[in-house]
Enzyme design. Structure first.
Site, short mmCIF file in Angstrom:
data_model
loop_
_atom_site.label_atom_id
_atom_site.label_comp_id
_atom_site.label_asym_id
_atom_site.label_seq_id
_atom_site.Cartn_x
_atom_site.Cartn_y
_atom_site.Cartn_z
N ASP A 920 0.83 -1.21 0.00
CA ASP A 920 0.00 0.00 0.00
C ASP A 920 0.86 1.25 0.00
O ASP A 920 1.89 1.31 0.69
CB ASP A 920 -0.89 0.04 1.24
CG ASP A 920 -2.16 -0.77 1.05
OD1 ASP A 920 -2.83 -0.59 0.02
OD2 ASP A 920 -2.48 -1.58 1.94
N LYS A 989 -8.05 9.57 10.68
CA LYS A 989 -7.47 8.94 9.48
C LYS A 989 -8.28 9.22 8.22
O LYS A 989 -7.74 9.65 7.20
CB LYS A 989 -7.34 7.44 9.69
CG LYS A 989 -6.80 6.73 8.44
CD LYS A 989 -6.68 5.22 8.63
CE LYS A 989 -6.21 4.57 7.33
NZ LYS A 989 -6.07 3.11 7.47
N ASP A 1148 -4.26 2.47 -5.35
CA ASP A 1148 -2.89 2.65 -4.88
C ASP A 1148 -2.43 1.48 -4.02
O ASP A 1148 -1.51 1.63 -3.21
CB ASP A 1148 -2.76 3.97 -4.10
CG ASP A 1148 -3.66 4.01 -2.87
OD1 ASP A 1148 -4.56 3.16 -2.78
OD2 ASP A 1148 -3.46 4.88 -2.01
#
Length: 1229
Positions: A920, A989, A1148
């Site tokens: 990641d 987050k 991603d």
């Protein structure tokens, strides 16, 4: 659909409006057999045959009257003349189903007269009813024939021209002697065409003018003509063309392509007179013929074998118009048969003419410096091959071909199998009977709807008739029954249902039929992929497919959204009218009347009143009791059983027969497709090859994980592990005083009523969400079970920013933790010396622990937990269940099982692993921003710098927010004091991750509010105030930590705002050459009136509307960053493929085998550096200036002037050295 035959002139209308090969229900039952049924051996017309039968019956009647008089004389008084006449008439018409007359009684038998009387009387009573039914069918048949003859007279073929000169010429030529053939008249007409006009200039005279608001009407008209030609309704298309042309206001909607389309249709049938009518209209509209116009005329002449003089004059006029003869064979898409007829005509005038060979396109080379290495020829390159032999792959191709030709796939449901009690069996029998009845009713309703729409079309209106003819009635009925079966108990929005039904018809409307040619070409293509074959030179799949001479797939013109919704709404209304059930199913003691299965009701959702189609509760209960175990999917909604076709153009690739767009977009939007088609083909090679590479990855189902999930799914689910609970576990409406009826009690206060309504709404919302999640899991798990022992592929396409997605929506690797855990690579690779270590690191990553630790520390931690890992693998549901505490529990369990098998293998390095290991990016959006701005501080926070330990930007932001909170708490801020101990990485987050993708403070506040509500100890009274406070502090922290990022965001936002004010949507080109345009325009209201309800919806893809400034400016920064991360992913994919790696991605997050993680990481870092070594922001500035500031007509606009100033002030870059990324271990980890 097979096209109908249409003779020269207007003859043959009897088959003009109904496609051949698809008789309706009544015809199948024999009711219309005399007119539209199967052909008989007799040459008489159907009506003539019916008259002959009636004459024969009349003769028999005279004989029977004499026999009756004889019987009456013998005392058989019960037999009447009428009954005997009808009896024998039916006996002589076996096609009507009448029984043969009984054998005569033996002469001399006692009591013969009374027995004969009773037997004949009973049988004649029965046959009288049969005769009445036959009479009704015959009357209906004759009535329809009369109507068809009347319809023929109503269709117009001769145009009414607005030019008096042309009208008089047309009248003179129509009345002229045979010496003046139509072909010569065409030559003379062409000579009078406007000189010097090019076909391109005349293609759409109003397209570039101020009449862009008419574009939607033109699209609808064009789709109507296309459907008419597809379904064999060419006379209807001609009729509508004539009707519109004869009215000046409606003529403005017609374009040259519409005239050409109808002309080409007539040319295929050799109907030159009708073609001439279209040429007159074309000239009357002030348009000049183009290559397609001449191709149609010459093709028709070739079919009619006309003289060379006329053809020669046509060719001469074509040359005077500046059109090249060779262009007829190179620039006009024609079938082989059409080319042959065209060549036949040309050679009559020029016998020595040789058509140019299909031009061999010059080798198109992508000039992007980023892709130079990818397309460099290197004989030592070893592209990866599949693990399957050529024979196996050919067998899989045939299986996939059968699936796509069937258009649907039926799979067994994984819902718990009920005991086959009498109740269940009775429910299934009842359902089967109802479906038989519904099928009959749907056929009838569909035919009546077609007749109504055909009548509207005859009146010159744009009706749905040709769209309803695209699929056979059997297919449409099956589609509607599937829709009824899948309708949720709470119902579905009529607008949503209409849109989905219309889309499904559009997707099924045209399957390519060159199956044999496709099979031969695909077999050759498989030599590149099979494990036991070789090719002369290594190349990419697209290059190999193009070298085989594969023709490009036909371009699919999208339908306007209004057409899609209107068609779907019409079909939904057909379903509502046809689907009925006995009232006894709802109330056992009620009379056996029929009641609707679907009800149209109104409901409020998000403060808007919407119409909903809701199934009757008795029908829902019947479905639950029957517990049928089949699900039906569209063939394009399930994974493929063979490797997808390589992408070779924006509309050619993926499925074998089903057309698929390379760039998915909102239905009805064409701006993306137009951009792609204008783009030089070589510029798209990078995207085409990356999509092909992603789709060529072979998958299989992880059977052990599937078994465990099914065990929970068929029980009561487990929401904590992502397995939705069944509807039986959903919250029920309150009971007692809190029940909905409690609102009616006089003693209940308004506040209590409001609270009861809120509670009821909350429970209904939870129940709907549970139902949706359960259905999604049911589809995914049922498909997984269906594919359990198979190898399959996931074809990919992309959105308008270049981000890639699998075409299969229900079962892919882009879903939740559970969805990802169900999949593994079909092709395994030995772990090698480092593969086991990467499996251990990946397992620790999935737990969410040790994010700030080194790779070595994570490996050591996995070794410490080996006992728990092995216990989880061996006893996942009965052991210590360590895996359930992980952030991604199902993937962690799958990894535990893989680690256990590897460590127990005799030689772990030789263990063949199929497990995908992920890497990641560290807040990938911020990584791109930091690289764009060369921001050293931001780069360190997102692991662009090589450090000994990974940096966690989310923890750093949380720490900075905590600093601000502590300062405010010391100053007595109440909310800051309440938040003490509650600010964590998890709380901030999501907001940090999405702020770089354009999340606003409002959206960020909602995200933080959700996290705070999940904390049980946090005082819920402060949630609203605390979320406001935290989102402000998160934005302040990011402003301090990523100053370069915020300056680039502001520059992009301001540029988009100014571009929008100039009246244009923002456009740019990605580093890989993909053109991008933002599809955000002001909403245009679309209303579809009539029927169950008038539907009104907003469309934001209408390019005639001004851009939506707010969406354009807010969307540009995140969309631009998404286009960069997609470019980085595609570069990594292509270079990994060149190195022989298996590679897939979830945006991603990059996946490969454990043995290849190190190689993939190296490629990933190198390509990121190469991407950002380009002057991306300066290239963007130059492109936007050229696109929006170079037009002299707008250069004096104040908005253009401000835009120019903004674009020239590109944010200055920092001092960060990009080369350091190559050495950053934790860049992707």
């Amino acid at each position: 659909m097979s096209a109908v035959r249409w003779g020269r002139g207007a003859a043959g209308f009897g088959r003009a409006l109904w496609p051949a090969g698809a008789p309706g229900l009544l015809a199948e039952e024999g009711a219309l057999g005399g007119v539209w049924g199967r052909k008989r051996s007799s040459t008489a017309s159907p009506c003539e045959q019916d008259r002959r039968k009636d004459w024969g019956h009349a003769e028999l009647l005279e004989v029977l009257k004499a026999r009756v008089r004889q019987l009456q004389a013998e005392g058989v008084a019960e037999v009447t003349v009428k009954r005997v006449a009808k009896r024998v008439a039916v006996a002589r018409a076996p096609e009507a189903g009448g029984a043969q007359p009984p054998r005569q009684a033996q002469a001399g038998a006692e009591g013969a007269a009374p027995m004969l009387s009773s037997r004949w009387a009973q049988k004649l009573d029965d046959d009288q009813r049969l005769m009445e039914r036959r009479k009704q069918r015959l009357e209906g048949k004759l009535q329809k024939h009369v109507e068809k003859v009347a319809w023929q007279k109503q269709l117009r073929s001769e145009p009414r021209l607005l030019s008096r000169k042309l009208a008089s010429q047309l009248q003179h030529w129509e009345q002229g002697a045979p010496r003046s053939p139509w072909e010569e008249q065409l030559a003379q007409l062409l000579q009078e065409a406007p000189q010097g006009w090019s076909g391109e200039a005349a293609a759409a005279p109003a397209d570039r003018g101020p009449e862009s608001r008419l574009e939607g009407q033109r699209q609808r008209l064009l789709s109507f003509f296309e459907c008419c030609l597809l379904t064999g309704n060419l006379p209807l298309a001609h009729h509508l063309l004539v009707t519109h042309h004869s009215k000046s206001q409606q003529q403005r909607l017609l374009t040259l392509s519409m005239y050409n389309m109808v002309m080409l249709g007539w040319a295929r049938q050799g109907s030159f007179k009708e073609l001439m009518y279209v040429f007159f209209m074309l000239k009357d509209a002030g348009l000049a013929p183009d290559l397609r116009s001449y191709a149609a005329a010459l093709q028709c002449m070739g079919r009619l074998d006309q003289d060379a003089g006329t053809i020669r004059r046509c060719l001469k006029q074509m040359a005077q118009d500046g059109l090249q003869l060779q262009g007829l064979f190179t620039a006009v898409p024609l079938s082989a048969e059409e080319r042959a007829e065209l060549l036949r005509a040309v050679r009559k005038a020029k016998p020595a003419f040789t058509p140019p060979r299909p031009p061999v396109p010059p080798p198109q080379v992508n000039t992007s410096p980023l892709l130079r290495e990818i397309y460099a020829k290197d004989p030592t390159v070893s592209y990866p091959r599949l693990h399957l032999s050529l024979k196996e792959l050919q067998g899989l191709f045939r299986q996939q071909l059968r699936v796509e030709m069937a258009t649907t796939v039926t799979v067994e449901s994984v819902e718990k199998v009920p005991l086959l009690t009498k109740e269940v069996l009775h429910a299934r029998k009842t359902l089967a009977g109802l479906r038989t009845r519904w099928r009959t009713a749907l056929y009838r309703e569909l035919q009546e709807t077609k007749e109504s729409e055909a009548h509207a079309a005859r009146e010159g209106r744009l009706s749905l008739f040709p769209y309803l003819c695209l699929l056979s009635e059997k297919e449409i009925v099956g589609l509607l029954l599937q829709t009824l079966q899948a309708l949720p108990a709470q119902g579905e929005s009529l607008l949503f249902l209409a849109h989905e039904l219309g889309l499904r018809v559009f997707k099924r409307k045209q399957l390519r039929n060159e199956v044999q040619e496709l099979e031969q070409r695909y077999s050759k293509y498989l030599h590149l992929l099979a494990s036991d074959t070789q090719v002369a030179e290594p190349c990419l799949p697209r290059q190999h497919w193009e070298a085989l001479g594969a023709p490009e797939a036909p371009h699919e013109q999208p339908w306007p959204v209004s057409v899609v919704v209107q068609l779907g709404k019409q079909l939904a209304e057909v379903l509502v009218r046809a689907a009925q059930m006995p009232s006894s199913l709802a109330a056992p003691r009620s009379p056996g009347t029929l009641i609707p299965v679907l009800y149209h009701v109104y409901s409020f959702r998000s403060f808007r009143q919407i119409g909903i189609l809701k199934p009757h509760p008795a029908f829902t209960q019947l479905l639950e009791t029957a517990a049928e175990r089949t699900l039906t999917f569209e063939s394009t909604d399930v994974p493929m059983l063979c490797p997808p076709l390589p992408w070779t153009s924006p509309h050619s690739g993926a499925f074998l027969l089903s057309p698929t767009k390379m760039m998915r977009s909102v239905e009805g939007s064409q701006q993306h497709q137009l951009l792609l088609e204008r783009c030089p083909p070589a510029e798209l090679h990078g995207a085409l090859d990356a999509l092909t590479q992603l789709g060529n990855c072979a998958w299989r189902v992880n059977g052990r994980i599937l078994d465990l999930v099914l065990e929970l799914f068929t029980d009561k689910g487990c929401p904590r592990l992502g397995v939705p609970a069944p509807p039986s576990e959903a919250p029920r409406p309150p009971e007692g005083r809190q029940a909905p009826k409690g609102c009616l009690l006089p003693e209940v206060s308004p506040a209590e009523k409001a609270e009861m309504r809120r509670e009821l709404a909350r429970r209904l919302k939870v129940a709907r969400e549970m139902q949706s999640l359960r259905a999604d899991a049911l589809y995914r798990l049922s498909l997984a079970q269906h594919l359990r022992h198979r190898v399959f592929w996931l074809p990919h396409n992309m959105d308008f920013r270049g981000r890639t997605y699998p075409c299969s929506p229900h079962f892919n690797h882009l879903g939740s933790d559970l969805a990802r855990a169900l999949l593994e690579f079909a092709q395994g690779r030995p772990l090698g010396p480092h593969g086991l270590n990467w499996l251990k690191i990946h397992l620790v990553n999935l737990t969410g622990l040790k994010k700030r630790e080194s790779l070595q520390a994570r490996r050591d931690y996995a070794d410490e937990l080996m006992e728990d890992i092995l216990d989880s693998a061996d006893r996942p549901m009965t052991g210590r269940k360590w895996w359930m505490e992980a952030d991604e529990p199902w993937q962690a369990l799958a990894c535990c099982m893989e680690v256990a098998q590897a460590v127990r293998a005799p030689d772990p390095t030789a263990y063949v692993s199929h497990f995908p290991v992920h890497q990641d990016g560290s807040c990938n959006g911020l990584q791109h921003y930091a690289a764009l701005g060369r921001d050293s501080v931001g780069a360190a926070s997102v692991n662009l710098l090589p450090l000994d330990l990974p940096q966690d930007v989310y923890s750093e932001v949380a720490a900075q927010v905590e600093v601000f909170r502590r300062q405010d708490a010391e100053q007595g801020v109440r909310v800051a004091q309440v938040l003490e101990g509650f600010i964590s990485r998890k709380v901030v987050k999501q907001t940090v991750m999405t702020v770089v993708y354009g999340v606003t403070r409002y959206g960020g506040r909602l995200q933080i509010e959700k996290r705070l509500r999940e904390i049980h100890d946090f005082p819920q009274d402060f949630v609203w105030e605390a979320s406001h406070y935290l989102v402000r502090q998160v934005f302040n922290s990011l402003q301090e930590m990523f100053s370069g990022t915020r300056s680039i965001q502001r520059w992009l936002t301001e540029s988009a705002r100014l571009i929008s004010h100039t009246g244009s949507a923002v456009e740019w080109v990605t580093p890989l050459g993909i053109p991008v345009i933002q599809p955000y325009h002001r909403d245009s209201k679309v209303m579809i009136k009539g029927g169950l309800q008038s539907l009104t919806f907003s469309s934001s893809v209408d390019t005639s509307q001004k851009p939506n400034t707010l969406k354009q400016k807010n969307g540009f920064p995140p969309n631009f960053i998404h286009s960069l991360d997609s470019s980085h992913m595609m570069l990594t994919a292509l270079h990994c493929y060149r190195k022989g790696l298996t590679f897939v991605s979830v945006h991603d997050c990059f996946w490969t085998h454990a043995a290849d993680v190190a190689v993939m990481n190296q490629v990933c870092r190198e390509q990121f550096v190469r991407l950002h070594s380009q002057p991306i922001l300066h290239n963007l500035s130059r492109f936007l200036i050229k696109r929006f500031c170079s037009d002299p007509r707008t250069s004096k606009s104040i908005w253009v002037s401000r835009l120019m100033d903004t674009l020239l002030s590109v944010p200055k870059a920092g001092t960060f050295n990009l080369e350091q990324v190559k050495h950053s271990t934790y860049f992707f980890s």
